[in-house]
Write an enzyme that holds these catalytic residues in place. Structure first.
Site, mmCIF file in Angstrom:
data_model
loop_
_atom_site.group_PDB
_atom_site.id
_atom_site.type_symbol
_atom_site.label_atom_id
_atom_site.label_comp_id
_atom_site.label_asym_id
_atom_site.label_seq_id
_atom_site.Cartn_x
_atom_site.Cartn_y
_atom_site.Cartn_z
ATOM 1 N N LYS A 9 25.456 30.763 31.418
ATOM 2 C CA LYS A 9 25.045 29.536 32.109
ATOM 3 C C LYS A 9 23.750 29.776 32.898
ATOM 4 O O LYS A 9 23.321 30.931 33.071
ATOM 5 C CB LYS A 9 26.197 29.081 33.017
ATOM 6 C CG LYS A 9 27.458 28.666 32.227
ATOM 7 C CD LYS A 9 28.616 28.321 33.159
ATOM 8 C CE LYS A 9 29.840 27.818 32.400
ATOM 9 N NZ LYS A 9 30.997 27.558 33.315
ATOM 10 N N TYR A 49 31.106 19.381 27.125
ATOM 11 C CA TYR A 49 32.228 19.322 28.072
ATOM 12 C C TYR A 49 32.996 18.002 27.981
ATOM 13 O O TYR A 49 33.652 17.599 28.948
ATOM 14 C CB TYR A 49 31.717 19.544 29.500
ATOM 15 C CG TYR A 49 31.486 21.001 29.842
ATOM 16 C CD1 TYR A 49 32.513 21.945 29.730
ATOM 17 C CD2 TYR A 49 30.251 21.449 30.308
ATOM 18 C CE1 TYR A 49 32.310 23.280 30.054
ATOM 19 C CE2 TYR A 49 30.043 22.791 30.639
ATOM 20 C CZ TYR A 49 31.084 23.700 30.514
ATOM 21 O OH TYR A 49 30.889 25.018 30.847
ATOM 22 N N ASN A 112 30.020 29.989 37.837
ATOM 23 C CA ASN A 112 30.810 31.094 37.287
ATOM 24 C C ASN A 112 30.192 31.770 36.060
ATOM 25 O O ASN A 112 30.870 32.419 35.279
ATOM 26 C CB ASN A 112 32.266 30.669 37.068
ATOM 27 C CG ASN A 112 32.416 29.572 36.032
ATOM 28 O OD1 ASN A 112 31.438 29.136 35.425
ATOM 29 N ND2 ASN A 112 33.643 29.131 35.818
ATOM 30 N N HIS A 115 30.387 30.752 29.908
ATOM 31 C CA HIS A 115 31.383 29.925 29.208
ATOM 32 C C HIS A 115 31.891 30.688 27.997
ATOM 33 O O HIS A 115 31.118 31.355 27.319
ATOM 34 C CB HIS A 115 30.738 28.616 28.731
ATOM 35 C CG HIS A 115 31.581 27.895 27.719
ATOM 36 N ND1 HIS A 115 32.590 27.038 28.076
ATOM 37 C CD2 HIS A 115 31.600 27.943 26.355
ATOM 38 C CE1 HIS A 115 33.183 26.571 26.977
ATOM 39 N NE2 HIS A 115 32.590 27.107 25.919
ATOM 40 N N GLU A 126 32.683 24.040 18.978
ATOM 41 C CA GLU A 126 31.530 24.399 19.805
ATOM 42 C C GLU A 126 30.447 25.094 18.981
ATOM 43 O O GLU A 126 29.251 24.847 19.177
ATOM 44 C CB GLU A 126 31.987 25.273 20.979
ATOM 45 C CG GLU A 126 32.817 24.469 21.988
ATOM 46 C CD GLU A 126 33.483 25.304 23.076
ATOM 47 O OE1 GLU A 126 34.204 24.711 23.890
ATOM 48 O OE2 GLU A 126 33.299 26.538 23.109
HETATM 49 P P1 DAT Z 1 36.642 27.636 31.665
HETATM 50 O O1 DAT Z 1 35.143 27.620 31.818
HETATM 51 O O2 DAT Z 1 37.250 28.868 32.281
HETATM 52 O O3 DAT Z 1 37.085 27.413 30.241
HETATM 53 P P2 DAT Z 1 37.409 24.873 32.130
HETATM 54 O O4 DAT Z 1 37.155 24.645 30.689
HETATM 55 O O5 DAT Z 1 38.712 24.417 32.701
HETATM 56 O O6 DAT Z 1 37.227 26.417 32.519
HETATM 57 O O7 DAT Z 1 36.257 24.159 32.999
HETATM 58 C C1 DAT Z 1 34.923 24.235 32.575
HETATM 59 C C2 DAT Z 1 34.060 24.540 33.770
HETATM 60 O O8 DAT Z 1 34.194 23.473 34.722
HETATM 61 C C3 DAT Z 1 34.459 25.801 34.537
HETATM 62 O O9 DAT Z 1 33.890 26.973 33.994
HETATM 63 C C4 DAT Z 1 33.945 25.500 35.905
HETATM 64 C C5 DAT Z 1 34.130 23.996 36.035
HETATM 65 N N1 DAT Z 1 35.381 23.691 36.733
HETATM 66 C C6 DAT Z 1 36.640 23.815 36.226
HETATM 67 N N2 DAT Z 1 37.562 23.460 37.133
HETATM 68 C C7 DAT Z 1 36.872 23.103 38.247
HETATM 69 C C8 DAT Z 1 37.247 22.640 39.529
HETATM 70 N N3 DAT Z 1 38.527 22.481 39.860
HETATM 71 N N4 DAT Z 1 36.250 22.391 40.415
HETATM 72 C C9 DAT Z 1 34.945 22.560 40.083
HETATM 73 N N5 DAT Z 1 34.534 22.987 38.880
HETATM 74 C C10 DAT Z 1 35.476 23.260 37.973
HETATM 75 MG MG MG Z 2 36.874 25.765 29.045
#
Ligand code: DAT
Ligand code: MG
Length: 148
Positions: A9, A49, A112, A115, A126
Site C-alpha cells: 500500500k 474493495y 497497515n 494487502h 483480484e
Molecule cells: P485485510 O486487509 O486484513 O484483508 P479486510 O479485508 O477486512 O482486512 O479490510 C481491508 C482493509 O480495510 C484493511 O486492511 C484495513 C481496513 N479496515 C478493515 N477493518 C477496519 C476497521 N475496523 N477500521 C478501519 N479500517 C479497517
Molecule cells: Mg481483505
C-alpha cells in the site's frame, strides 16, 4: 499452482518497505509471477474493495489506497493464499504477531502497509482485476530445492 494477489500500500512504498516485503515472500520460497508499480484511481480502488463498500471506513480506505503509488504483485506457491496471509499478519497491526509484516512494521489499522487476498476465489478475482494482461509464466530453477 496456487496464486495470490499482494499489494504494498502507499504507506509501505513511502516508508521504503518494498524491498523488505518482496524479500520475505522470496525467502519463503514463493515465486513472483507479476509486478507493477502504479497509481490507482478512485473507481479502481472502489472496485478492489467492493466487498467493503457498506463499511463506515470504506471512504477513508479508498482515499488511503489512492494517496500514492502501490506495488501490485502476483505470488505463486503451495498454499500461498493462506500462508501469504500469515506472513502479512492480522488486519489490525496491534494484534499482528511480531515476525509478521504488519506486526513488525505497522501500528494503525488504516496504515497497515500491505494487502493480501483472503481466499483462492478472491485471489483469482483480484489477479484478473489488477493484471488483465495476464502474468508471467516461468518456473524458478530452485523449484526442486523448495518442493520435494
Ligand atoms: P485485510 O486487509 O486484513 O484483508 P479486510 O479485508 O477486512 O482486512 O479490510 C481491508 C482493509 O480495510 C484493511 O486492511 C484495513 C481496513 N479496515 C478493515 N477493518 C477496519 C476497521 N475496523 N477500521 C478501519 N479500517 C479497517
Ligand atoms: Mg481483505
Amino acid at each position: 499452482m496456487e496464486q495470490t494477489f499482494i499489494m504494498i500500500k502507499p504507506d509501505g512504498v513511502q516508508r521504503g518497505l518494498v524491498g523488505e516485503i518482496i524479500s520475505r515472500f522470496e525467502k519463503k520460497g514463493f515465486s513472483l509471477k507479476a509486478l507493477k508499480f502504479v497509481n490507482v484511481d478512485r473507481p479502481f480502488a472502489e472496485k478492489h474493495y467492493a466487498d467493503l463498500s457498506a463499511k463506515p471506513f470504506f471512504n477513508g480506505l479508498v482515499e488511503y489506497i489512492v494517496s500514492g503509488p502501490v506495488v501490485a504483485m502476483v505470488w505463486e506457491g503451495k498454499g500461498v493464499v493462506a500462508t501469504g496471509r500469515k506472513l502479512i499478519g492480522a488486519t489490525n497491526p496491534l494484534a499482528s504477531e511480531p515476525g509478521t509484516i504488519r506486526g513488525d512494521f505497522a501500528i494503525d489499522i488504516g496504515r497497515n502497509v500491505i494487502h493480501g487476498s483472503d481466499a483462492v476465489d478472491s485471489a483469482t478475482k483480484e489477479i484478473a482485476l489488477w493484471f488483465p494482461e495476464g502474468v508471467v509464466h516461468w518456473q524458478s530453477s530452485l523449484h526442486s530445492w523448495i518442493y520435494e
